[in-house]
Write a protein that holds these residues in place. Structure first.
Motif, PDB file in Angstrom:
ATOM      1  N   SER A 128      -3.739  -0.220   9.259  1.00 49.01           N
ATOM      2  CA  SER A 128      -3.747  -0.807   7.972  1.00 49.01           C
ATOM      3  C   SER A 128      -4.050  -2.196   8.218  1.00 49.01           C
ATOM      4  CB  SER A 128      -2.410  -0.602   7.260  1.00 49.01           C
ATOM      5  OG  SER A 128      -2.484  -1.187   5.860  1.00 49.01           O
TER       6      SER A 128
ATOM      7  N   SER B  74      -7.968  -1.358  -3.251  1.00 48.82           N
ATOM      8  CA  SER B  74      -8.329  -0.339  -4.494  1.00 48.82           C
ATOM      9  C   SER B  74      -7.222   0.774  -4.654  1.00 48.82           C
ATOM     10  CB  SER B  74      -9.474   0.341  -4.300  1.00 48.82           C
ATOM     11  OG  SER B  74     -10.487  -0.647  -4.141  1.00 48.82           O
ATOM     12  N   THR B  75      -6.771   1.330  -3.507  1.00 51.69           N
ATOM     13  CA  THR B  75      -5.643   2.380  -3.537  1.00 51.69           C
ATOM     14  C   THR B  75      -4.288   1.800  -3.947  1.00 51.69           C
ATOM     15  OG1 THR B  75      -6.617   3.500  -1.468  1.00 51.69           O
ATOM     16  CG2 THR B  75      -4.430   4.059  -1.880  1.00 51.69           C
ATOM     17  N   THR B  76      -3.973   0.752  -3.399  1.00 50.74           N
ATOM     18  CA  THR B  76      -2.725   0.000  -3.947  1.00 50.74           C
ATOM     19  C   THR B  76      -2.854  -0.143  -5.572  1.00 50.74           C
ATOM     20  OG1 THR B  76      -2.289  -0.833  -1.841  1.00 50.74           O
ATOM     21  CG2 THR B  76      -0.996  -1.897  -3.798  1.00 50.74           C
TER      22      THR B  76
ATOM     23  N   GLY C 164      -4.714   1.115  -7.858  1.00 52.70           N
ATOM     24  CA  GLY C 164      -4.711   2.543  -8.448  1.00 52.70           C
ATOM     25  C   GLY C 164      -3.534   3.254  -8.476  1.00 52.70           C
ATOM     26  N   SER C 165      -2.336   2.959  -7.670  1.00 54.35           N
ATOM     27  CA  SER C 165      -1.367   3.828  -7.675  1.00 54.35           C
ATOM     28  C   SER C 165      -0.311   3.204  -8.544  1.00 54.35           C
ATOM     29  CB  SER C 165      -0.726   3.853  -6.303  1.00 54.35           C
ATOM     30  OG  SER C 165      -0.556   2.827  -5.554  1.00 54.35           O
TER      31      SER C 165
ATOM     32  N   GLU D 265       0.849  -1.128   0.044  1.00 52.25           N
ATOM     33  CA  GLU D 265       0.115  -0.057   0.165  1.00 52.25           C
ATOM     34  C   GLU D 265       0.846   1.210  -0.063  1.00 52.25           C
ATOM     35  OE1 GLU D 265      -3.607   1.747   2.425  1.00 52.25           O
ATOM     36  OE2 GLU D 265      -2.344   0.153   3.307  1.00 52.25           O
TER      37      GLU D 265
ATOM     38  N   THR E 106     -10.689  -0.786   0.422  1.00 54.80           N
ATOM     39  CA  THR E 106     -10.315   0.553   0.157  1.00 54.80           C
ATOM     40  C   THR E 106      -8.540   0.431  -0.159  1.00 54.80           C
ATOM     41  OG1 THR E 106     -12.084   1.489   1.256  1.00 54.80           O
ATOM     42  CG2 THR E 106      -9.874   2.825   1.029  1.00 54.80           C
ATOM     43  N   GLU E 107      -7.907  -0.375   0.724  1.00 57.31           N
ATOM     44  CA  GLU E 107      -6.415  -0.546   0.668  1.00 57.31           C
ATOM     45  C   GLU E 107      -6.062  -1.197  -0.489  1.00 57.31           C
ATOM     46  OE1 GLU E 107      -5.367  -2.119   4.499  1.00 57.31           O
ATOM     47  OE2 GLU E 107      -5.821  -0.432   5.583  1.00 57.31           O
TER      48      GLU E 107
ATOM     49  N   LYS F 119      -0.139   6.640   3.138  1.00 56.19           N
ATOM     50  CA  LYS F 119      -1.433   6.989   3.341  1.00 56.19           C
ATOM     51  C   LYS F 119      -1.864   8.286   3.335  1.00 56.19           C
ATOM     52  CE  LYS F 119      -2.617   3.194   6.423  1.00 56.19           C
ATOM     53  NZ  LYS F 119      -2.128   2.274   5.660  1.00 56.19           N
TER      54      LYS F 119
ATOM     55  N   LYS G 176      -4.260   9.650   0.688  1.00 58.40           N
ATOM     56  CA  LYS G 176      -5.053   8.467   0.025  1.00 58.40           C
ATOM     57  C   LYS G 176      -6.253   7.964   0.764  1.00 58.40           C
ATOM     58  CE  LYS G 176      -1.662   7.772  -3.189  1.00 58.40           C
ATOM     59  NZ  LYS G 176      -1.819   8.107  -4.501  1.00 58.40           N
ATOM     60  N   LEU G 177      -6.051   7.836   2.034  1.00 57.94           N
ATOM     61  CA  LEU G 177      -6.890   7.476   2.984  1.00 57.94           C
ATOM     62  C   LEU G 177      -7.182   8.389   4.216  1.00 57.94           C
ATOM     63  CD1 LEU G 177      -5.622   3.667   3.159  1.00 57.94           C
ATOM     64  CD2 LEU G 177      -7.772   4.414   1.829  1.00 57.94           C
TER      65      LEU G 177
END
Length: 156
Positions: free
Chosen positions: A82, A151-153, A155-156, A68, A148-149, A71, A74-75
C-alpha cells in the motif's frame, strides 16, 4: 495559496505537498528554506497570514483523517503493498497581513480548505531508462496504485 489570496480570494482549497510550505505562509514562519536540490536556489516564502504557524500546525493535526479500508474485496489481494498512508482534511480561518511585495492586502478573512494526502510516494517518481528500447522517463507505475487507493478510500 499566495497567488489566490493576492488576487482577492477569501475561500481557497489547497493540496499542500509539503507542510513546511503551508506553515511558512503564517506569522513566524521561515522566509527561506533549502530547496530540494543543492543546485537550486532556496525557496522563498512570504508570510501573508496573521495566525502564528504553531496554531495552524495544531489545527491541522486535529483534522479528520481517512485511512484506506481493508483490501479484502477492494484491490487485488495478491498485491498487499500500500502507498496511501492517510487523507486528512479540514478548514482553518485566518486573516491576511499587508505584504506589498506579494500583493496581499491586510485585514481580510480567508478560509483555507486543506486536503493532505500522505503516502509512501511523497518524493518525485524514479527516473528509469529502458536500455532495450532506449526510452527514458519517470516511473509512474506506483502512482497508479496510489490513485486506486485514494479512490477506494474516498468511495468507502
Amino acid at each position: 495559496i499566495l497567488q489566490a489570496v493576492a488576487a482577492g480570494a477569501t475561500d481557497v482549497t489547497s493540496y499542500p505537498g509539503d507542510m513546511r510550505g503551508l506553515l511558512n505562509l503564517f506569522a513566524g514562519g521561515n522566509s527561506t528554506l533549502n530547496g530540494p536540490d543543492p543546485c537550486f536556489t532556496n525557496w522563498l516564502f512570504f508570510q501573508i497570514f496573521s495566525t502564528p504557524w504553531q496554531t495552524i500546525e495544531a489545527e491541522v493535526k486535529s483534522f479528520q483523517c481517512l485511512q484506506e479500508p481493508s483490501k479484502e474485496g477492494k484491490l487485488d489481494p495478491a498485491d498487499a503493498h500500500s502507498h496511501l498512508i492517510s487523507i486528512c482534511f479540514g478548514t482553518v480561518t485566518t486573516k491576511t497581513v499587508e505584504n506589498t511585495f506579494a500583493g496581499v492586502q491586510g485585514g481580510r478573512e480567508v478560509k483555507l480548505h486543506i486536503v493532505i494526502v500522505q503516502s509512501t510516494l511523497d518524493s518525485p517518481p524514479v527516473p528509469v531508462h529502458d536500455f532495450t528500447s532506449g526510452q527514458a522517463g519517470l516511473d509512474w507505475r506506483p502512482y497508479r496504485r496510489l490513485v486506486t487507493e485514494i479512490s477506494t478510500t474516498m468511495g468507502s
